[in-house]
Design a protein around this motif. Structure first.
Motif, PDB file in Angstrom:
ATOM      1  N   THR A 130       1.146  12.364  -6.845  1.00  0.00           N
ATOM      2  CA  THR A 130       0.289  12.223  -8.014  1.00  0.00           C
ATOM      3  C   THR A 130       0.923  12.889  -9.227  1.00  0.00           C
ATOM      4  N   ARG A 163       3.503   5.163  -7.079  1.00  0.00           N
ATOM      5  CA  ARG A 163       2.435   4.620  -6.233  1.00  0.00           C
ATOM      6  C   ARG A 163       2.935   4.110  -4.882  1.00  0.00           C
ATOM      7  N   TRP A 189       4.313   5.863  -2.764  1.00  0.00           N
ATOM      8  CA  TRP A 189       4.162   6.973  -1.813  1.00  0.00           C
ATOM      9  C   TRP A 189       2.758   7.558  -1.889  1.00  0.00           C
ATOM     10  N   SER A 190       2.083   7.575  -0.764  1.00  0.00           N
ATOM     11  CA  SER A 190       0.748   8.173  -0.680  1.00  0.00           C
ATOM     12  C   SER A 190       0.872   9.682  -0.877  1.00  0.00           C
ATOM     13  N   ALA A 200       0.869  -1.179   0.000  1.00  0.00           N
ATOM     14  CA  ALA A 200       0.000   0.000   0.000  1.00  0.00           C
ATOM     15  C   ALA A 200       0.903   1.227   0.000  1.00  0.00           C
ATOM     16  N   ALA A 201       0.417   2.324  -0.499  1.00  0.00           N
ATOM     17  CA  ALA A 201       1.206   3.551  -0.542  1.00  0.00           C
ATOM     18  C   ALA A 201       1.600   3.962   0.877  1.00  0.00           C
ATOM     19  N   TRP A 202       2.906   4.226   1.060  1.00  0.00           N
ATOM     20  CA  TRP A 202       3.391   4.644   2.373  1.00  0.00           C
ATOM     21  C   TRP A 202       3.093   6.117   2.592  1.00  0.00           C
ATOM     22  N   PRO A 203       2.760   6.481   3.811  1.00  0.00           N
ATOM     23  CA  PRO A 203       2.430   7.883   4.099  1.00  0.00           C
ATOM     24  C   PRO A 203       3.656   8.787   3.977  1.00  0.00           C
TER      25      PRO A 203
END
Length: 178
Positions: A88, A82, A84-85, A54-57
């Motif tokens: 974009t 992706r 990294w949360s 999952a994307a890391w914060p």
């Protein structure tokens, strides 16, 4: 291209010397350089594989834009992003360029495959220098917020592992360097 064929104990010593952290600041005009070494040992289980994390914060949101020089690698770059949360793609984001050889204007040695200047002002990638393009992209994007970790070889196991100062190319059945 030279390849290292070393016993595991000697290999660890060589890597410790090769990846000693730099004291260079990202704001002095030199970027965070990421080097590559080639090893003739088996790859760790989490190396050289698609990130299924999952994307890391991250501390704050950022954007990037892929320049035309990276068109052939756009999918791998997006995969790396992706990791990294809050990261974009945007037409006004950090420019990401791809080079056809080692990066010589980063200030990090002779086998530099990635550079992030000014914590997200500009990113350069040498995709032909590594066997996991997405990992290289994730690492350089990570410099928007983080410095190098104490891991010796980058991998997908954690944010700290992604931020290792060296991408280790493993020869043999798992991957090869082109």
């Amino acid at each position: 291209m030279r390849k290292l064929f070393l016993a595991p104990a000697l290999l660890a010593l060589v890597l410790a010397v090769l990846v000693a952290p730099s004291s260079q600041s990202a704001f002095t005009g030199e970027g965070h350089a990421t080097s590559v070494v080639e090893l003739a040992v088996a790859a760790p289980a989490n190396a050289l594989s698609d990130p299924s994390v999952a994307a890391w914060p991250v501390p704050n949101a950022r954007t990037y834009r892929i320049l035309s020089s990276c068109s052939p690698y756009a999918s791998a770059i997006r995969t790396g992003a992706r990791a990294w949360s809050g990261l974009t793609e945007s037409s006004s984001g950090t420019p990401v360029e791809c080079r056809n050889g080692y990066i010589t204007d980063c200030g990090g040695g002779s086998r530099v495959v990635g550079c992030n200047w000014g914590a997200g002002q500009r990113i350069a990638l040498y995709m032909g220098g590594v066997n996991d393009d997405a990992l290289l992209a994730a690492h350089e994007f990570g410099h928007d917020w983080y410095g190098h970790s104490s891991y010796q070889c980058a991998g997908w196991g954690s944010p700290a592992e992604v931020m290792a100062p060296t991408i280790c190319n493993f020869n043999g059945a798992t991957a090869s360097v082109g």
